[in-house]
Design a protein around this motif. Structure first.
Motif, mmCIF file in Angstrom:
data_model
loop_
_atom_site.group_PDB
_atom_site.id
_atom_site.type_symbol
_atom_site.label_atom_id
_atom_site.label_comp_id
_atom_site.label_asym_id
_atom_site.label_seq_id
_atom_site.Cartn_x
_atom_site.Cartn_y
_atom_site.Cartn_z
ATOM 1 N N ARG A 180 0.934 -1.156 -0.094
ATOM 2 C CA ARG A 180 0.164 -0.045 -0.057
ATOM 3 C C ARG A 180 0.781 1.313 0.126
ATOM 4 O O ARG A 180 1.808 1.548 0.874
ATOM 5 N N VAL A 181 0.591 2.073 -1.011
ATOM 6 C CA VAL A 181 1.378 3.138 -1.208
ATOM 7 C C VAL A 181 0.696 4.410 -1.139
ATOM 8 O O VAL A 181 -0.462 4.610 -1.737
ATOM 9 N N ALA A 182 1.081 5.565 -0.411
ATOM 10 C CA ALA A 182 0.700 6.977 -0.592
ATOM 11 C C ALA A 182 1.696 7.906 -1.311
ATOM 12 O O ALA A 182 2.651 7.806 -0.919
ATOM 13 N N SER A 202 0.334 -3.862 -6.403
ATOM 14 C CA SER A 202 0.470 -2.812 -5.414
ATOM 15 C C SER A 202 -0.839 -1.686 -5.546
ATOM 16 O O SER A 202 -1.239 -1.602 -6.636
ATOM 17 N N HIS A 205 -2.277 5.362 -3.760
ATOM 18 C CA HIS A 205 -3.151 6.509 -3.338
ATOM 19 C C HIS A 205 -2.443 7.838 -3.629
ATOM 20 O O HIS A 205 -1.515 7.986 -2.752
ATOM 21 N N GLY A 242 -5.868 6.777 6.103
ATOM 22 C CA GLY A 242 -5.337 5.420 5.768
ATOM 23 C C GLY A 242 -4.104 5.642 6.844
ATOM 24 O O GLY A 242 -3.578 6.546 7.104
ATOM 25 N N TYR A 245 0.730 2.136 5.753
ATOM 26 C CA TYR A 245 1.196 2.468 4.391
ATOM 27 C C TYR A 245 2.452 1.843 4.520
ATOM 28 O O TYR A 245 3.212 1.857 5.259
ATOM 29 N N ASP A 246 2.885 1.007 3.331
ATOM 30 C CA ASP A 246 4.394 0.402 3.389
ATOM 31 C C ASP A 246 5.322 1.504 2.989
ATOM 32 O O ASP A 246 6.317 1.451 3.257
ATOM 33 N N ILE A 248 5.433 5.769 1.649
ATOM 34 C CA ILE A 248 4.913 6.915 1.428
ATOM 35 C C ILE A 248 5.796 7.810 0.827
ATOM 36 O O ILE A 248 7.111 7.721 1.072
ATOM 37 N N SER A 270 1.249 7.465 9.667
ATOM 38 C CA SER A 270 0.266 6.624 8.697
ATOM 39 C C SER A 270 1.219 5.563 7.952
ATOM 40 O O SER A 270 0.597 4.704 7.362
ATOM 41 N N LEU A 271 2.409 5.411 8.437
ATOM 42 C CA LEU A 271 3.315 4.280 7.840
ATOM 43 C C LEU A 271 3.155 3.121 8.734
ATOM 44 O O LEU A 271 2.904 3.183 10.054
ATOM 45 N N GLY A 275 7.663 0.785 7.661
ATOM 46 C CA GLY A 275 7.446 1.202 6.489
ATOM 47 C C GLY A 275 8.732 2.465 5.959
ATOM 48 O O GLY A 275 9.257 2.715 6.920
#
Ligand code: SAM
Length: 357
Positions: A180-182, A202, A205, A242, A245-246, A248, A270-271, A275
């Motif tokens: 999951r990436v932001a 993956s 976002h 969210g 996240y893995d 950002i 958020s990580l 992450g």
């Protein structure tokens, strides 16, 4: 003290005059290049090269007299070639790359477009400078948003997947498995889309507070066939949703933010515990002395006109500037709560920092 202009060193004066005339020639060359891009003159010349002004005018449907004067200015500046024997104009492969090869990492047209937006927005920038107020990113002319994307995208396409992500500890493997990436301050979404194409397992976002940019990013993602694994949302760097996240990422945007420390703190929050926060910023040394070269001049100029005002228009208004340098950026990331920060890799124009809890 002050400066007396009574005893001039003629040699130094001539040297400076020569430099400034070169700069003015570049400024005019850039303006004509921008017009040539808008009127498709370079791509037409690259296609029919060599050609007389009559042929280029016929091929573009533009008036010959204007085409001839534009070609003459370009030939005088070394942007195109001219053969007096045949009165034909042509482009070398290198000229074709710089002026006509859309999407090539060395094509300069996106850069020219971004510089033109700064010229167009000069009255707003001068007002902000005079009053000390900010100038919101959204208040710039649209060619800043398009020029930024057009200039950065080919560089991200050339480096992001093949060199920047592999330079981060264990990130590429996570992306291949499914992560999951932001992507914060994603603008038109080029970085999110490039990653989404390379890592279909993956999810990406993309977050940005500029609504027209997010609309554009959604369209681009659909056109690129990655609507399935990209989500774009209008939200600030301190409020995006969210957790866990893995990865950002933030590309050429941290220094534009009013509160980069707050943005870093929100990223940390958020990580996932293991992450990674990847921060891509303009290449810069830690001092003005180290940045005193043509690229540094360009970055400081953009920073005066766009980046500092964009930051000052937001809460805190830290105004890091586009030449903050690794030392200052590391302080910001550590103030945001990260304990490990390192320069993972770099290109001539960008540095890539890796921050971890
Ligand atoms: C120089 S552009 C870079 C855009 C994109 N990352 C790229 O590399 O093409 C900076 C971006 O940061 C966004 N931005 C600035 N401050 C922000 C904030 N506080 N929250 C969210 N986005 C922000 C702007 O809207 C803009 O899209």
């Amino acid at each position: 003290m002050g400066v007396s202009i009574d005893n001039l060193d003629e040699g130094k004066l001539e040297e400076l005059q020569g430099k400034v005339i070169g700069d003015v020639s570049g400024a005019m060359g850039l303006l004509l290049s921008y017009i040539g891009d808008r009127l498709d003159l370079y791509s037409a010349l690259a296609e029919v090269s060599p050609a007389t002004s009559d042929v280029l005018a016929a091929n573009t449907g533009l008036p010959e007299r204007y085409v001839r004067e534009w070609l003459s200015a370009n030939a005088a500046g070394g942007y195109v070639e001219y053969d007096p024997a045949t009165t034909q104009f042509s482009m070398t492969p290198e000229q074709a790359v710089i002026f006509a090869a859309e999407g090539h990492p060395h094509c300069m047209q996106g850069f020219f477009q971004a510089v033109m937006s700064a010229y167009i927005d000069e009255p707003k920038a001068t007002d902000a400078f005079r009053s000390g107020a900010g100038l919101p990113w959204a208040d710039h002319s649209p060619c800043l948003f398009c020029g930024t994307e057009r200039f950065f995208r080919p560089m991200y396409a050339a480096s992001l997947v093949d060199s920047w992500l592999p330079a981060l500890d264990g990130v590429r493997e996570k992306l291949e498995r499914g992560a999951r990436v932001a992507d914060i301050g994603c603008g038109h979404g080029s970085s999110s889309i490039i990653m989404a194409q390379a890592f279909p397992n993956s999810t990406f976002h993309g977050f940005d507070f500029h609504e027209p940019s997010i609309d554009h990013a959604r369209e681009r993602a659909r056109a690129a066939g990655v609507a399935r694994n990209t989500i774009f949302e209008v939200v600030t760097a301190k409020e995006y949703p969210g957790k866990n996240y893995d990865l950002i990422t933030i590309f050429d945007a941290l220094h534009d933010m009013g509160d980069p420390v707050g943005a870093a703190a929100h990223a940390l929050d958020s990580l996932a515990p293991d992450g990674t926060f990847m921060v891509v910023e303009p290449a810069a040394g830690d001092s003005l002395e180290e940045n005193s070269h043509p690229l540094g001049q360009i970055y400081y100029a953009f920073s005066t006109l766009v980046c500092v005002p964009a930051s000052k228009a937001q809460e805190v208004g830290l105004a890091l500037g586009a030449q903050a340098g690794e030392k200052r950026l590391t302080e910001v990331l550590k103030e945001g709560g990260f304990t490990q920060v390192r320069r993972a890799t770099e290109t001539p124009t960008n540095m890539v920092l890796e921050a971890r809890a």
